[in-house]
Design an enzyme around this catalytic site. Structure first.
Site, short mmCIF file in Angstrom:
data_model
loop_
_atom_site.label_atom_id
_atom_site.label_comp_id
_atom_site.label_asym_id
_atom_site.label_seq_id
_atom_site.Cartn_x
_atom_site.Cartn_y
_atom_site.Cartn_z
N ASP A 1 0.81 -1.22 0.00
CA ASP A 1 0.00 0.00 0.00
C ASP A 1 0.84 1.27 0.00
OD1 ASP A 1 -2.55 1.28 0.03
OD2 ASP A 1 -2.36 1.65 2.18
N SER B 1 -6.98 5.07 0.40
CA SER B 1 -7.29 3.74 -0.14
C SER B 1 -8.76 3.43 0.13
CB SER B 1 -6.42 2.67 0.53
OG SER B 1 -5.05 2.97 0.34
N GLN C 1 -5.96 -2.02 -6.49
CA GLN C 1 -6.56 -1.12 -5.51
C GLN C 1 -7.26 0.03 -6.21
OE1 GLN C 1 -4.71 2.19 -2.70
NE2 GLN C 1 -4.42 0.18 -1.74
#
Length: 293
Positions: free
Chosen positions: A210, A235, A285
């Protein structure tokens, strides 16, 4: 072992407080919320604690529901959805202040033989030819909304040796580029003894996944991101597929791109390759991408 690496390992060593309920510390954050990779990694640790040792995660799908409070502990509750002969499924909910902040579903499987192929590893320079983040980031201090961001970023990344293949988005703001980014990364240290196990490598890989994934979205629009103040992002969801064994204390190439962005949401895809060219992990993502008004 570097103290910050030990801190990262301690961060992922959750405290069991009841059957299938665990508690984790929060990492000091450079933004006023918990780092998404931390929550995802801790949730995966919690799920792994409830699965037999002969099964490892092969995929996870997760949603970020609320900003996490970096000043409070996080409680993870695990539901044992199914235990089959070859596969197992777990659902994890992360809770702070009585509210769910994150949810994850993970599937586990026993290793077995079968058909195998993969796409080739993209070209990239050797990591040793690139400057580590601790040398690179101070060069951009004048571009950041707060000069103190450099010190905070370096503290957050001391456990990870992160090396940008190309200019990071905060260094090319104002100049749209191909929506693709690459970084090499590995731990600043070696996992040994009880800490050296497949679950640890998978969960730390989840933590790192991430860190730079949405860079490719920013590059497409010549945006520097939250560090330069020209974009507000977060996110929204995060999915990973673990294909082959890998070690996070050896170099991994994280190759990312963005096929689209729209409606203040950007989609990013990532692939992690071992140095010898094996595709280890795939990541997708969608992130919030708002332009301040």
């Amino acid at each position: 072992m570097h103290a910050t690496l030990q801190y990262l390992l301690d961060l992922l060593d959750l405290e069991p407080i009841e059957q299938d309920i665990f508690r984790g510390e929060s990492h000091a954050s450079v933004i006023p919320r918990v780092f998404g990779g931390q929550v995802a990694a801790q949730a995966l640790v919690a799920a792994c604690r409830t699965v037999p040792d002969d099964r490892l995660p092969h995929s996870l799908h997760s949603y970020f529901l609320r900003p996490g409070d970096p000043g409070a502990r996080i409680v993870y509750t695990v539901d044992r959805i199914r235990d089959g002969r070859s596969f197992a499924t777990r659902r994890v909910v992360a809770v702070q202040h009585g509210q769910a902040i994150f949810t994850l579903s993970a599937s586990f499987a026993r290793p077995e033989e079968g058909l195998e192929h993969q796409e080739p590893m993209p070209d990239a320079p050797d990591p040793e030819s690139l400057p580590p983040a601790e040398e690179l980031l101070p060069r951009y201090a004048d571009l950041f909304v707060d000069p103190g961001v450099v010190d905070l970023l370096l503290q957050a990344r001391q456990a990870i040796d992160l090396r940008y293949v190309n200019e990071p988005p905060f260094g090319t703001a104002g100049s749209p580029r191909e929506p693709r980014a690459q970084v090499w990364f590995k731990l600043n240290g070696e996992l040994t003894g009880k800490q050296d196990n497949a679950v640890a490598h998978l969960c730390i890989g989840t933590y790192v996944s991430d860190m730079t994934l949405l860079d490719s979205v920013l590059l497409a629009h010549g945006r520097g991101g939250w560090m330069t103040g020209d974009t507000v992002g977060a996110s929204l969801d995060h999915a990973m597929w673990f294909h082959r064994p890998f070690r996070v204390d050896e170099w991994l190439l994280y190759d990312t791109d963005s096929p689209t962005s729209q409606s203040a949401r950007g989609l990013a895809r990532g692939r992690m390759f071992t140095r010898d060219g094996r595709l280890a992990v795939s990541v997708i993502q969608e992130g919030l991408m708002r332009v301040p008004r």
